[in-house]
Design an enzyme around this catalytic site. Structure first.
Site, PDB file in Angstrom:
ATOM      1  N   SER A 257       0.856  -1.186   0.000  1.00 11.69           N
ATOM      2  CA  SER A 257       0.000   0.000   0.000  1.00 11.69           C
ATOM      3  C   SER A 257       0.890   1.233   0.000  1.00 11.69           C
ATOM      4  O   SER A 257       2.118   1.120   0.045  1.00 11.69           O
ATOM      5  CB  SER A 257      -0.892   0.016   1.242  1.00 11.69           C
ATOM      6  OG  SER A 257      -0.106   0.337   2.368  1.00 11.69           O
ATOM      7  N   LYS A 258       0.248   2.392  -0.027  1.00  9.37           N
ATOM      8  CA  LYS A 258       0.988   3.662  -0.066  1.00  9.37           C
ATOM      9  C   LYS A 258       2.009   3.780   1.056  1.00  9.37           C
ATOM     10  O   LYS A 258       3.031   4.441   0.901  1.00  9.37           O
ATOM     11  CB  LYS A 258       0.008   4.832   0.027  1.00  9.37           C
ATOM     12  CG  LYS A 258      -0.738   5.082  -1.265  1.00  9.37           C
ATOM     13  CD  LYS A 258      -1.170   6.545  -1.345  1.00  9.37           C
ATOM     14  CE  LYS A 258      -1.932   6.841  -2.619  1.00  9.37           C
ATOM     15  NZ  LYS A 258      -3.357   6.537  -2.510  1.00  9.37           N
ATOM     16  N   ARG A 259       1.721   3.137   2.182  1.00 10.73           N
ATOM     17  CA  ARG A 259       2.660   3.194   3.310  1.00 10.73           C
ATOM     18  C   ARG A 259       4.044   2.705   2.907  1.00 10.73           C
ATOM     19  O   ARG A 259       5.045   3.056   3.517  1.00 10.73           O
ATOM     20  CB  ARG A 259       2.186   2.288   4.454  1.00 10.73           C
ATOM     21  CG  ARG A 259       1.003   2.776   5.233  1.00 10.73           C
ATOM     22  CD  ARG A 259       0.757   1.874   6.429  1.00 10.73           C
ATOM     23  NE  ARG A 259       0.521   0.473   6.057  1.00 10.73           N
ATOM     24  CZ  ARG A 259       1.346  -0.519   6.318  1.00 10.73           C
ATOM     25  NH1 ARG A 259       2.469  -0.310   6.956  1.00 10.73           N
ATOM     26  NH2 ARG A 259       1.031  -1.746   5.951  1.00 10.73           N
ATOM     27  N   GLY A 261       5.612   3.284   0.191  1.00  9.38           N
ATOM     28  CA  GLY A 261       6.304   4.146  -0.770  1.00  9.38           C
ATOM     29  C   GLY A 261       5.519   4.195  -2.066  1.00  9.38           C
ATOM     30  O   GLY A 261       4.298   4.100  -2.049  1.00  9.38           O
TER      31      GLY A 261
END
Ligand code: GLU
Length: 488
Positions: A257-259, A261
């Site tokens: 996920s966006k977490r 990067g």
């Protein structure tokens, strides 16, 4: 007829709610490779029935990312085919026809339950530890009952009448047979009260109408598949074959996920990744040819790809490996091709339009200096901006300059030597500076450090001899003299 005997037709069916992320890109790639390797058709279908989250900008973005990756489609937006339109919100008539038919055959029914009633049902089911599925209140509603609800002003959804017992087996090409208890599936909604079809309904109608032979999509849809199978059977349609691709995890083994990067193709593109690396890397995210081979051109992938060699265990997204691969593909691009990629890449950056302008070095001169060192196209900016932009000496870099071995003496020596050179080419510069370093009894690397900082205000640059040659004598001498002033 078995699905395998028909011409292969696969689809990538993104919901346009944001950028194309690497998981979606991998799904698109596997579909594309499968179609290309089996002389099939690759269809792009836009699943925009979630009207609150779908946007036209996202469609444009997804299309741009797919085109950039080189994943062209045979039918879809911009490429009309016999099975269009390819945007679900333009296919309303088909869904209406299909739901009308299911209703008239008694395979589907109108449900008038309110949100409050359904909430209550859910609470009760939870408390009793029962599966959260529709309780079936409107299943056997009489005509009079319906009329009463309508008179109350209630709106109806359309639900599929699902089998209450038995099991549905998904024969997955990757996961094998996966069984589902029908009782756990529930009479799910086909059409919302506003007339918009749900995901499961639109997908089943379209996969049948578009004569899709293989559905290749993410694992997250495996639980939807029994519903789609039952629905297809209810509509009297043959089901396609299914292949659910393993999940992609981040380095900490939680779903990517966006977490973690960058996750969108667009971000990787903006960070200077080349399509060859992303394609090669994504191909290996769940598929392997053998235990050793990691580098595959697109043609090799088309030749070697098969769904049989897609694994069922989750794949970990390894940004280091992707970066390594990107460096590899940058190194093997022809110089001309790399110039073209850089030219495109620096649009919108501080270097846009500068190479080759007003006596500045052009890309053809610079590419040989940096190709071996670049891991991303963005590295070009870091490695060469000093050729174009005014130097900015940060206090730390001035310290490094002062801390070099005899910086003033070295700079003076270099100025003198370079000033006197008969020719200002790399070979002549190299020979003379090596001799100068030897004369001063300083190792070449140490001798070059103050020169490097002087001409670039950086610690890392392309090779110093080449850099000086490209800068030219006048510019090189001016920078060396300015640095001398700076430390005196
Ligand atoms: N539209 C779905 C998604 O973006 C894909 C559906 C499918 O492939 O069946 O997740």
């Amino acid at each position: 007829m078995q699905p395998a005997e028909k011409p292969i037709r696969v689809r990538f069916a993104p919901s346009p709610t944001g950028y194309l992320h690497v998981g979606g890109a991998r799904t698109a790639l596997y579909n594309w490779l499968f179609a290309r390797s089996r002389s099939g058709s690759f269809i792009l279908r836009i699943e925009d029935t979630d009207t609150s989250r779908s946007t036209d900008e996202a469609i444009v973005q997804i299309i741009s990312s797919m085109e950039w990756l080189g994943l062209g489609w045979d039918e879809g937006p911009g490429r009309p085919g016999a099975y269009g339109p390819y945007r679900q919100m333009e296919r309303a008539a088909l869904y209406r026809q299909a739901s009308g038919q299911l209703l008239s055959e008694g395979k589907a029914y109108r449900c008038y339950c309110t949100e409050e009633e359904l909430d209550e049902d859910r609470k009760r089911a939870r408390a009793a530890g029962r599966p959260i599925v529709y309780c079936g209140r409107c299943r056997e509603l009489s005509a009079a009952g319906e009329q009463a609800f309508i008179a109350e002003g209630r709106e109806a959804v359309i639900r599929l009448r699902m089998p209450e017992t038995g099991r549905t087996v998904v024969r997955d090409l990757i996961h094998g047979d996966v069984e589902f208890e029908n009782a756990q599936l529930g009479d799910f909604i086909l059409v919302r009260s506003n007339g918009v079809p749900t995901y499961n309904f639109a997908v089943a109608v379209d996969d049948a109408a578009m004569e899709i032979t293989h559905v290749v999509r993410g694992d997250d849809h495996l639980a939807n598949t029994p519903r789609q199978l039952i629905l297809l059977a209810a509509m009297g349609k043959q089901a396609p074959a299914y292949a659910h691709l393993p999940l992609i995890l981040g380095h900490d083994r939680s779903p990517l996920s966006k977490r973690h990067g960058s996750v969108s193709v667009e971000e990787f593109r903006a960070r200077g990744y080349v399509r060859e690396a992303l394609i090669n890397y994504l191909a290996l995210l769940g598929w392997s040819y053998d235990a050793e081979t990691t580098l595959f051109s697109v043609d090799e992938l088309v030749e070697k790809f098969s769904l049989e060699r897609v694994g069922s265990t989750a794949a970990v997204f390894d940004t280091e490996k992707l970066l390594w691969m990107n460096g590899h593909y940058i190194r093997v691009l022809s110089a001309g091709e790399l110039e073209a990629r850089i030219e495109e890449y620096i649009k919108g950056t501080s270097l846009e339009g500068l190479p080759g302008k007003d006596g500045k070095p052009g890309l053809a001169e610079l590419v040989p200096l940096v190709q071996e060192k670049m891991k991303t196209l963005a590295d070009f900016l870091d490695l060469t901006d000093f050729f174009f932009l005014p130097l900015e000496f940060e206090p730390e870099i001035i310290e490094k300059l002062r801390g070099s071995v005899q910086p003033a003496a070295v700079l003076e020596k270099a100025i003198q030597v370079l000033y006197e050179l008969p020719d200002f080419d790399t070979g002549t510069i190299e020979a003379s500076l090596r001799r100068a370093a030897a004369d001063m009894d300083i190792k070449v690397g140490k001798f070059l450090q103050p020169l490097r900082i002087a001409v670039s205000a950086k610690m890392v640059t392309p090779g110093m001899f080449e850099t000086l040659a490209v800068l030219g004598r006048e510019e090189s001498l001016a920078r060396l003299k300015a640095a001398l002033v700076l430390i005196q």
